[in-house]
Design an enzyme around this catalytic site. Structure first.
Site, PDB file in Angstrom:
ATOM      1  N   GLU A  64       0.831  -1.210   0.000  1.00  0.00           N
ATOM      2  CA  GLU A  64       0.000   0.000   0.000  1.00  0.00           C
ATOM      3  C   GLU A  64       0.864   1.258   0.000  1.00  0.00           C
ATOM      4  OE1 GLU A  64      -3.669   0.034   2.219  1.00  0.00           O
ATOM      5  OE2 GLU A  64      -3.155   1.984   3.083  1.00  0.00           O
ATOM      6  N   ASP A 160     -12.600   8.202   6.709  1.00  0.00           N
ATOM      7  CA  ASP A 160     -12.700   8.796   8.039  1.00  0.00           C
ATOM      8  C   ASP A 160     -13.390  10.144   7.963  1.00  0.00           C
ATOM      9  OD1 ASP A 160     -11.333   6.843   9.697  1.00  0.00           O
ATOM     10  OD2 ASP A 160      -9.625   7.302   8.391  1.00  0.00           O
ATOM     11  N   THR A 465      23.614  -4.475 -21.290  1.00  0.00           N
ATOM     12  CA  THR A 465      24.475  -3.542 -22.012  1.00  0.00           C
ATOM     13  C   THR A 465      25.894  -3.608 -21.463  1.00  0.00           C
ATOM     14  OG1 THR A 465      22.519  -2.153 -22.096  1.00  0.00           O
ATOM     15  CG2 THR A 465      24.537  -1.196 -22.910  1.00  0.00           C
TER      16      THR A 465
END
Lengths: 657, 657
Positions: A64, A160, A465
């Site tokens: 999260e 909330d 590379t």
């Protein structure tokens, strides 16, 4: 799903200070970053992926994040997505941030951050959405926008209250259940829906039992899985799961894991989420509250122990981490649990976008290998994406790339750092050669700074590379300014840690590729030399005006990366396409000016040097078609210099261009 | 374009007697036969191909055939197309045969023969069309039909009168010019049009000059190129070209070459076409008129000398041959001229159909490798053909194959020959194993006959399959009745004479493939053994009822042949496709009955043996995905026999199927 206001607190105190350079972790080339997925994972929806993992017993983790407060914060967060994505999360989720205009097009909005994660970082993402302070219509508009952007998963929350207590919104929703119902009603089965579970009951709920019933209602309304609020003891979660199962909740329930990362952040968090820190934890951290390192180590230790108990219980298919937008602690916990799998197997050599429209995409031009986000941006409006064959895609139209400061394309380095790397003052073209050379070698420049990026490559050299390092150094020193290359590969296992990709048991192949800027004098000699290499070497040579010299047959694309796998058709994920090269050319030349020249004052000698290169150099790409042999491209360059060193010939040919 | 009635004469006297077995040339597997073409040749129209060849200075040849009189004659002619197609003609042309219902659906009609050449033999073809005895409407109907069948080129002729003199047709056309105008008027630019030129003037023309003017009119009306009547001296043609150019005819003019093949055919020809045989030729052949071989040798010699003069003149881009439906003389002339190029390079591993709708087709299921004509027949109604990827083609619907005696699918061998090869009387299943084994080894059977074909393979083993001969013999002897196989190839040059295909400078690859019928007892053991070879070996196992056992992932196709070429995308021309396999299965099982069982009387033991195999055996295909290693498929079979030889195990597993 951690308390919204708590997010704000964490963000202001911490998020912008934990950027790349502080993370202490080695950066990976952005084109390599993607959720390593199986084929089926690429096309399935999140709930189906979960189902399959549960059936096979493969445990997962999810991460999260909250939206950043500033534009530079957004750039940092996106590179964090790239880095943390490489560990293989099943999904990430982005919190809804009512104070941050969460549904807007601002680069820091929840919506745009989630969209970037899906589209540009290729991460399966869940966007949070709360009822708080929103009308039904506004919520529908947000959902429509999310759908349009390719988001497929919603975490449906009440959110909330803005003040101390919840205030009913006119024409809005007061419960997450209503939001779930609304999503199912308006969007049918389009979204996968996640809801929140509270192992110790929601702080505002009448009782633990009432809260469980509410959770059951949310699931019955159409939620697909549950993520819980954080907790400090494994038994808290295990009891909660048992209670959920007892009342008939059968969907996956994912424990929210919060590795303690500091004394103050923990105090703030528990205050806001009204959780109680168990005595045994308090006793450990109080004595060491001023020792950040000690607390972090304890937090990691504590989270690992708890997760081990959870996983051993057999009740936990995956772990959900509250990262607080930080990397170190979460990655360390995952490493210790053996869940952090920097799987060298990539589904394709480039990062697959997670937008549902791009599901079948499996061919791209090689030119954007180091700028995959730019490629995604410029092709976002395509109705179909090439699948199987590039030639199948009808005349591709690339979007203009006029805004080089789009936040997901922005350099991770500020102007000062760029000047330190690329030179406060350039003396001549050779100063530029030196910058390229230092980028390749990793040596410090005369001011003691390493060149970590170039306008065309925002990351250090890819491991692949690196195989060409010595040759690249040699030619860059002489003004072959390389911006993209790959070695030839003649059938390495698909599991090869450097060049492998695709399912197990396959073989991957490449044709050697080299792309560089160089002077018109060099190009004149090069063209002379290339006659000797017909038809082995294909070339495209173009200057900023679009003068184009090529030996490509019928302007057909040339496949330069392909793979053979058990029981499948051939996959050829990168091509050199003559048509797209002309779109890339505009971008490649513009980067000289936009990213480099503009660092200097107008009319300054430094700026004029870059401008001169932009106006006079050619962009060249070379493919050696004979992939089973050693690449002849270095010999081509060598021959070019030999020709240039023979004064007579170079004079004769001097007027060719 | 040779006089129509002369065709009839030649046909009745010669055509049906020069079949395969008399030609004295080695037959090539039909799936290998196609005009070896460059990519551009595949998609360009005939006049563009000519233009390109003229520009590059590549001389070509073309071949004229007339329609056969009988159905077996048609079967012979089609195999002649396959054989002569392999020498690389730029096109073939089919004469219009007014007495033979030329526009009908009869298997011997001009229309159907030309359609077969295009669709099934992959030859660029020109259909003749005459005005004679036809209304305008009928002509339009013929042209519509030709277009529908995929024919793109018309040779527009007046045609010879039915009686002594030309009779005007009501509502028809009296001049080829009118026909050319009509085609351009009704079909715009769809068809490429060829017209006839007469180097010594048309026999009915007022004068050579008048005839030249008529030719100019035909070209001005829209003809794209000219093919001339035959002639005996190079200077005749060269003067004609000079005269044409002088009056402004600029299109390609192709000399009609007639290699003298016999005294009587020559006499008949000159009589009908009102040509004069030059003294110097008469003087040579009169004395040897009864010595066919000597005349033929002279004819070859004379044609070669004349063609050399023509080619050296620089006025002749290509040679047009009147073959009289015979092979030897024409091929010999072409060989001596160096124009017969049995180019081992094939554009794809299978014969490319020349139907315009199938231009982009470049993927097919491997199952029909030896029955390409059946594949083309069964997919003729598809709107799109897979290109690049088989998986792109939306759920293919295969046409039913109920008529196993469609003339282009018919076995070249008559019933008696088949019985000699496959057994007048079968004793048991082992008799069948022996037939398969003899086909592989090329040994004679106990009646002294070689098995030259099987119901699934109308030609002797392909050179590529020959590479597997020893292993194939061993397993067929034990009842693994192989019908299709290929060795693994790990990057051989595309120019490889046995397994090469595609443009020069490329590399071809294959996964080992084996397809066979075998008893259910064997299959039970095989399934046991295959567990050890997961995921290396993919298998599909099916019986006539359609019971299907497979480990194919998601029913995805498996590419088993692919090629990598300079400057191109990857080509993967054959796949093992689980869905098509079920259509092939029906055909493969039906061939037991249709081609083999029905040779015997109903209720006869021989027929019952074949019927038993048909009812009880399984059709199995195996792919070894690990193409860089030696094929493990022989070891799989070996392990199966080992398991079967261990009595305990085979007993335990005996009930599995």
């Amino acid at each position: 799903m951690v308390n919204q206001r708590a997010d704000i607190g964490w963000q202001s105190s911490k998020s912008d200070s934990s950027g790349v350079s502080n993370s202490g972790e080695s950066s990976k080339e952005s084109s390599r970053c993607s959720t390593p997925v199986l084929d089926a994972d690429r096309s399935d929806r999140l709930r189906d992926k979960m189902k399959r993992r549960i059936e096979s017993g493969d445990r997962w983790f999810s991460l999260e994040f909250f939206p950043p407060r500033t534009a530079p914060g957004a750039v940092n967060l996106i590179s964090r997505f790239d880095r943390m994505g490489s560990g293989g999360p099943l999904f990430i989720d982005i919190t809804w941030h009512p104070a941050g205009d969460p549904g807007s097009d601002k680069e820091t909005s929840s919506m745009m951050i989630a969209s970037t994660a899906v589209n540009y970082c290729g991460l399966e993402s869940v966007l949070h959405l709360t009822c708080c302070n929103q009308t039904k219509e506004k919520i529908t508009a947000h959902l429509n926008k999310a759908k349009h952007l390719g988001l497929k998963n919603i975490m449906a929350l009440r959110g909330d209250p803005i003040g101390e207590d919840w205030v009913e919104e006119d024409g809005g929703f007061n419960y997450a259940t209503d939001l779930v119902k609304h999503i199912r009603c308006e969007f049918d089965d389009y979204f996968d829906i996640c809801v929140a579970g509270y192992p110790t009951g929601h702080p505002e709920a009448e009782s633990y039992e009432t809260d469980l019933r509410h959770l059951k209602e949310k699931v019955d309304a159409g939620a697909d899985f549950i993520v819980t609020q954080l907790f400090f003891r494994a038994e808290t979660f295990l009891k909660f799961v048992k209670d959920c199962r007892a009342i008939g909740i059968t969907c996956p329930i994912l424990p929210g894991i919060f590795p303690i990362q500091g004394y103050h952040s923990l105090r703030q968090l528990v205050k806001l989420s009204k959780l109680e820190v168990p005595e045994e934890i308090k006793q450990v951290i109080e004595p060491i509250k001023d020792n950040d390192a000690a607390i972090r180590n304890y937090g990691i230790q504590q989270a690992v122990e708890m997760c081990k108990v959870l996983l051993a219980s057999g009740e936990v298919p995956g772990l959900h981490f509250y990262t607080l937008n930080r990397e170190v602690a979460t990655i360390e916990v995952l490493r210790q649990l053996g869940l952090w799998t920097e799987d060298p197997r990539r589904p394709l050599p480039w990062a697959v976008s997670a937008h549902p429209k791009r599901k079948v995409e499996d061919v791209r031009p090689i030119f954007w290998a180091s700028r995959p986000k730019s490629y995604i941006y410029r092709t976002q409006d395509w109705d179909d994406f090439p699948n199987g064959r590039w030639g199948n895609s009808s005349s591709p139209a690339f979007g203009e790339l006029t805004d080089y400061y789009l936040f997901y394309l922005k350099s991770k380095s500020p102007k000062e750092a760029l000047l330190q790397m690329w030179g406060e003052e350039l003396m001549n073209e050779e100063s530029v050669y030196e910058v390229f050379t230092n980028y390749i070698t990793g040596h410090t420049n005369h001011n003691g700074h390493k060149v970590m990026c170039l306008p065309w490559n925002d990351d250090p050299l890819a491991p692949e590379t690196n195989l060409l390092k010595d040759e690249l150094e040699k030619v860059n020193r002489r003004g072959i300014l390389t911006i993209n290359s790959q070695p030839n590969i003649n059938g390495k296992p698909s599991s090869d840690p450097i060049v492998g990709w695709g399912p197990a048991g396959g073989y991957v192949f490449q044709k050697a590729y080299l792309e560089f800027f160089t002077s018109s004098e060099n190009v004149t000699a090069l063209l002379q030399v290339l006659k000797k290499y017909e038809p082995r070497v294909n070339y495209h040579i173009v200057n900023v005006q679009g003068r184009n010299i090529t030996n490509a047959h019928d302007m057909q694309p040339n496949a330069v990366t392909w793979g053979i796998f058990p029981g499948r058709e051939i996959i050829q994920p990168t091509v050199v396409d003559p048509v797209s090269f002309m779109y890339w050319k505009d971008e490649a030349f513009a980067l000289w000016i936009e990213q480099w020249a503009k660092l200097y004052e107008e009319e300054s000698p430094s700026r004029m040097i870059i401008q001169y290169i932009h106006d006079n150099y050619f962009l060249v790409n070379l493919v050696d078609n004979d992939f089973p042999l050693d690449s002849c491209l270095w010999q081509v360059i060598e021959d070019m210099f030999t020709l240039l060193d023979s004064p007579q010939v170079s004079q004769d040919e001097g007027s060719e261009l």
